[in-house]
Design an enzyme around this catalytic site. Structure first.
Site, short mmCIF file in Angstrom:
data_model
loop_
_atom_site.label_atom_id
_atom_site.label_comp_id
_atom_site.label_asym_id
_atom_site.label_seq_id
_atom_site.Cartn_x
_atom_site.Cartn_y
_atom_site.Cartn_z
N ASN C 37 40.00 36.10 31.97
CA ASN C 37 40.72 35.45 33.33
C ASN C 37 42.11 35.27 33.60
O ASN C 37 42.70 34.49 33.04
CB ASN C 37 40.11 33.80 33.29
CG ASN C 37 38.47 33.72 33.76
OD1 ASN C 37 38.17 34.21 34.69
ND2 ASN C 37 37.64 32.93 32.90
N SER C 42 54.50 34.54 38.08
CA SER C 42 55.37 34.94 38.84
C SER C 42 56.88 34.53 37.89
O SER C 42 57.11 33.41 38.04
CB SER C 42 55.47 34.27 40.03
OG SER C 42 56.92 34.78 40.71
N SER C 43 57.52 35.46 37.11
CA SER C 43 57.16 36.25 36.05
C SER C 43 58.35 36.50 35.23
O SER C 43 59.00 37.21 35.46
CB SER C 43 56.42 37.74 36.40
OG SER C 43 57.14 38.19 37.61
N GLU C 98 57.01 43.78 39.07
CA GLU C 98 55.65 44.50 39.32
C GLU C 98 55.73 45.23 40.64
O GLU C 98 56.51 45.00 41.65
CB GLU C 98 54.64 43.59 39.50
CG GLU C 98 54.41 42.43 38.73
CD GLU C 98 55.20 41.28 39.01
OE1 GLU C 98 55.91 40.32 38.34
OE2 GLU C 98 55.18 40.88 40.20
#
Lengths: 153, 153, 153
Positions: C37, C42-43, C98
């Site tokens: 899961n 943010s990160s 990302e």
């Protein structure tokens, strides 16, 4: 279960950056919340949670956070973000609303106030007050406006 | 580590609201899940998790939740959301799939069933059954259709 | 508070699927992270977190994860995703960036390297190195490119 937060801090900030994600990252830094792991939540203030003006959380911690953010790459565009924490007259849980858009800070703030009022009306509860944080930004190249309610311990 | 959920509850609901986020909030209330802090997950049913028909969680709790939602501001548009929990014949973990779109409840439900079947096929496992919740809504001004699997303790 | 992760694993993978969410699910499986899961964060890499090459996490566990993903339904389109973990010279927290887009793996990787450099510059810190995972995919019908940093315990 996951521990329910007992504190909250309301922040906002805007910034430019060399990419969309860097602009977002820089807006988080401007808001004083840049070195945490934000877990986006949808978005209730736990009963009894206490407002704390300053975050006191070690870097890299997992922090449940309700937030609104907008990133724009349109030079000279005005963007804004706001959060509102609706507090009930009854001391029960609160409701957090987020908004972001191509508008002024005042409009964003007015919108989250309306949204909090509607959320309390939908629950048949009396709204006592709304705690708001809002920010606006005039985009140069890549800009971000960010407003958040961090829920912590 | 973060505690792995041991219960799950499948819900759905639709509603109107004066803003997009209020419509979403009202759909959550209609689904019986409106006063929690949903943490969106991507989306596996832990092995041994037990289905519980009703949520019994205090307001403001952090609840890992897989959900699909759609908000529309197109009057008279039909919107739908569905979730499916694929349960294996082998008693191992399940797979949760979410869908939302401009379609009927039946179409959304059929889609999550297909998606769960494909997820089991991709894992080379036999699918025993799919537990589904689905909802559709005819938009008046601002409407939301929402379906979710709450994972709790 | 929620326990701060102490390990991290960097992964990437691409896949096709019969629907957008199945393509995403299959890309997660290809990356070796499909039965968890994922909680999107943010990160930030917590200080002292140790890189572990392989995930060792039971299915259904809640795993804070920073990720970039792109799904495309345009046949023959090239898509890519990358993550970068910026590690400081000072041993303090790291920054995770990302990226995903319609580009090559090399372009996605170069982009996250630039983003990590900018994130360190914004913090006035010296960047020692960037750990990268990246993937590209040529779409057949419905394809997904996915890259992630899983934070675990």
């Amino acid at each position: 279960m996951l521990e329910t937060p007992r504190k909250f801090t309301v922040v906002s900030g805007s910034a430019e950056g060399p990419s969309r994600l860097n602009a977002f990252d820089n807006a988080l830094l401007a808001a004083g919340i840049g070195n945490l792991n934000l877990l986006k939540v949808s978005s209730i203030l736990p009963p009894g949670a206490v407002e704390v003006p300053q975050l006191d959380i070690p870097p890299g911690a997992l922090v449940p956070t309700a937030y609104g953010a907008i990133v724009s790459e349109v030079p000279n565009e005005r963007i804004a973000a706001a959060v509102g924490v609706g507090i009930g007259a009854d001391g029960d849980y609160g409701v957090i609303m987020e908004f972001s858009g191509r508008c002024s800070r005042e409009e964003a703030e007015a919108e989250v106030r309306r949204m909090c009022a509607a959320a309390f009306e939908a629950r048949g509860r009396a709204l006592d007050r709304v705690i708001v944080a809002a920010t606006e930004h005039r985009v140069r190249e890549v800009g971000c406006a960010f407003a958040a309610v961090a829920l912590w311990y």
